[in-house]
Design a protein around this motif. Structure first.
Motif, PDB file in Angstrom:
ATOM      1  N   GLU A 165      30.431  35.919  16.373  1.00  0.00           N
ATOM      2  CA  GLU A 165      30.404  34.551  15.850  1.00  0.00           C
ATOM      3  C   GLU A 165      29.642  33.631  16.799  1.00  0.00           C
ATOM      4  N   TRP A 166      29.851  33.836  18.115  1.00  0.00           N
ATOM      5  CA  TRP A 166      29.112  33.044  19.098  1.00  0.00           C
ATOM      6  C   TRP A 166      27.614  33.267  18.937  1.00  0.00           C
ATOM      7  N   GLY A 167      27.205  34.524  18.801  1.00  0.00           N
ATOM      8  CA  GLY A 167      25.790  34.821  18.627  1.00  0.00           C
ATOM      9  C   GLY A 167      25.216  34.175  17.379  1.00  0.00           C
ATOM     10  N   ALA A 168      25.983  34.199  16.291  1.00  0.00           N
ATOM     11  CA  ALA A 168      25.521  33.585  15.047  1.00  0.00           C
ATOM     12  C   ALA A 168      25.380  32.078  15.206  1.00  0.00           C
TER      13      ALA A 168
ATOM     14  N   THR B 118      16.330  29.362  23.824  1.00  0.00           N
ATOM     15  CA  THR B 118      17.416  30.324  23.674  1.00  0.00           C
ATOM     16  C   THR B 118      18.407  30.192  24.817  1.00  0.00           C
ATOM     17  N   TRP B 119      17.895  30.156  26.041  1.00  0.00           N
ATOM     18  CA  TRP B 119      18.782  30.045  27.195  1.00  0.00           C
ATOM     19  C   TRP B 119      19.496  28.704  27.240  1.00  0.00           C
ATOM     20  N   THR B 120      18.816  27.654  26.842  1.00  0.00           N
ATOM     21  CA  THR B 120      19.467  26.337  26.808  1.00  0.00           C
ATOM     22  C   THR B 120      20.623  26.342  25.818  1.00  0.00           C
TER      23      THR B 120
ATOM     24  N   SER C 132      26.490  26.623  24.991  1.00  0.00           N
ATOM     25  CA  SER C 132      27.630  27.229  24.296  1.00  0.00           C
ATOM     26  C   SER C 132      28.710  27.717  25.255  1.00  0.00           C
ATOM     27  N   LEU C 133      28.351  27.926  26.537  1.00  0.00           N
ATOM     28  CA  LEU C 133      29.339  28.431  27.488  1.00  0.00           C
ATOM     29  C   LEU C 133      30.485  27.447  27.660  1.00  0.00           C
ATOM     30  N   ALA C 134      30.169  26.165  27.715  1.00  0.00           N
ATOM     31  CA  ALA C 134      31.216  25.161  27.851  1.00  0.00           C
ATOM     32  C   ALA C 134      32.036  25.052  26.566  1.00  0.00           C
ATOM     33  N   GLU C 135      31.369  25.166  25.422  1.00  0.00           N
ATOM     34  CA  GLU C 135      32.059  25.041  24.144  1.00  0.00           C
ATOM     35  C   GLU C 135      32.948  26.247  23.852  1.00  0.00           C
ATOM     36  N   ARG C 136      32.579  27.408  24.374  1.00  0.00           N
ATOM     37  CA  ARG C 136      33.321  28.647  24.097  1.00  0.00           C
ATOM     38  C   ARG C 136      33.984  29.191  25.363  1.00  0.00           C
ATOM     39  N   ARG C 137      34.434  28.318  26.231  1.00  0.00           N
ATOM     40  CA  ARG C 137      34.998  28.723  27.512  1.00  0.00           C
ATOM     41  C   ARG C 137      36.121  29.752  27.351  1.00  0.00           C
ATOM     42  N   GLN C 138      37.014  29.548  26.380  1.00  0.00           N
ATOM     43  CA  GLN C 138      38.150  30.451  26.197  1.00  0.00           C
ATOM     44  C   GLN C 138      37.704  31.851  25.793  1.00  0.00           C
ATOM     45  N   LEU C 139      36.613  31.940  25.046  1.00  0.00           N
ATOM     46  CA  LEU C 139      36.077  33.245  24.661  1.00  0.00           C
ATOM     47  C   LEU C 139      35.673  34.034  25.903  1.00  0.00           C
ATOM     48  N   TRP C 140      34.965  33.389  26.823  1.00  0.00           N
ATOM     49  CA  TRP C 140      34.490  34.084  28.017  1.00  0.00           C
ATOM     50  C   TRP C 140      35.636  34.411  28.970  1.00  0.00           C
TER      51      TRP C 140
ATOM     52  N   MET D 192      29.598  33.578  34.632  1.00  0.00           N
ATOM     53  CA  MET D 192      30.520  33.487  35.763  1.00  0.00           C
ATOM     54  C   MET D 192      30.281  32.214  36.562  1.00  0.00           C
ATOM     55  N   GLN D 193      29.035  31.851  36.731  1.00  0.00           N
ATOM     56  CA  GLN D 193      28.731  30.623  37.468  1.00  0.00           C
ATOM     57  C   GLN D 193      29.245  29.393  36.724  1.00  0.00           C
ATOM     58  N   TRP D 194      29.100  29.388  35.413  1.00  0.00           N
ATOM     59  CA  TRP D 194      29.575  28.249  34.633  1.00  0.00           C
ATOM     60  C   TRP D 194      31.097  28.173  34.597  1.00  0.00           C
ATOM     61  N   LEU D 195      31.769  29.307  34.600  1.00  0.00           N
ATOM     62  CA  LEU D 195      33.228  29.295  34.581  1.00  0.00           C
ATOM     63  C   LEU D 195      33.809  28.820  35.905  1.00  0.00           C
ATOM     64  N   THR D 196      33.154  29.162  37.016  1.00  0.00           N
ATOM     65  CA  THR D 196      33.715  28.832  38.327  1.00  0.00           C
ATOM     66  C   THR D 196      33.220  27.510  38.886  1.00  0.00           C
ATOM     67  N   ASP D 197      31.968  27.146  38.597  1.00  0.00           N
ATOM     68  CA  ASP D 197      31.406  25.933  39.198  1.00  0.00           C
ATOM     69  C   ASP D 197      30.368  25.321  38.265  1.00  0.00           C
ATOM     70  N   PRO D 198      30.814  24.776  37.140  1.00  0.00           N
ATOM     71  CA  PRO D 198      29.862  24.279  36.139  1.00  0.00           C
ATOM     72  C   PRO D 198      28.955  23.162  36.650  1.00  0.00           C
ATOM     73  N   ALA D 199      29.417  22.407  37.641  1.00  0.00           N
ATOM     74  CA  ALA D 199      28.605  21.300  38.155  1.00  0.00           C
ATOM     75  C   ALA D 199      27.330  21.791  38.832  1.00  0.00           C
ATOM     76  N   HIS D 200      27.363  23.021  39.356  1.00  0.00           N
ATOM     77  CA  HIS D 200      26.203  23.552  40.068  1.00  0.00           C
ATOM     78  C   HIS D 200      25.617  24.792  39.392  1.00  0.00           C
TER      79      HIS D 200
END
Length: 208
Positions: A61-64, A87-89, A94-102, A166-174
């Motif tokens: 679903e995330w990919g779609a 694509t990368w943007t 989506s990483l912040a929006e789908r944090r619980q999925l990751w 992993m970087q976004w989950l642990t330190d999203p500011a950087h």
């Protein structure tokens, strides 16, 4: 929906709210609207198999969602670099929006160390993910992706996604943006080509 679909929906809800390890069979059946516990065994065989299926469906679903966002926002005349950056943007956003999925995917990985069934389910998901990633980047159907594409292009793309996640989950500011990921890849490609040559070859140390 039938019992199977209800169980998948309930399992996904539990994964996002409670996580992989803390979700019980009772939690899932309650979230599925009172489906019997026996239905889990009938349709999936075990709690772990159901949670694996729910996690993989969540990834699909995330990919779609990301592909849909790209279809709406990327100019058809964009260059390959512009499309890959977009694509990368979209994936980073989506990483912040789908944090619980990751987070659930990381929990499942930890469980897999002591649960062969979970490990087998995740391994199968990775195989499908490599093929899907390669197809996504090439812009073709998954059926057109051979094993070499999956093990090279697909594997590298998945490795990049996991590391950025992993970087976004642990330190999203950087954590890196989509543009920074692509800039880093271009720098790496330029350095490899300058030291190995366009066809590869023996590694030459960079000048001091």
């Amino acid at each position: 929906m039938g019992n199977r679909e209800d169980l998948l929906a309930g399992a996904k809800r539990c994964l996002w709210e409670k996580g992989y390890a803390r979700t019980t069979v009772r939690d899932i059946t309650a979230a599925a609207g009172g489906v019997s516990m026996a239905a889990i065994g009938y349709h999936f065989g075990s709690r772990e198999a159901l949670l694996n299926a729910a996690l993989i469906e969540g990834m699909d679903e995330w990919g779609a969602e990301v592909r849909g966002a790209l279809a709406e926002s990327v100019d058809p005349a964009a260059t390959p670099v512009e499309r890959y950056t977009a694509t990368w943007t979209a994936m980073v956003d989506s990483l912040a929006e789908r944090r619980q999925l990751w987070l659930a995917s990381i929990e499942a990985l930890l469980q897999a160390e002591h649960a062969p069934e979970v490990r087998a389910g995740l391994a199968h998901g990775q195989q499908e993910g490599r093929r899907g990633m390669a197809a996504w980047i090439r812009g073709v159907d998954e059926s057109a992706i051979n094993e070499t594409d999956a093990r090279t292009l697909g594997s590298v793309q998945m490795a990049l996604l996991s590391g950025v996640m992993m970087q976004w989950l642990t330190d999203p500011a950087h954590a890196p943006t989509g543009h920074e990921v692509v800039a880093g890849l271009r720098e790496l490609a330029d350095r490899l080509e300058s030291q190995l040559g366009p066809e590869g070859g023996e590694w030459q140390a960079p000048p001091e």
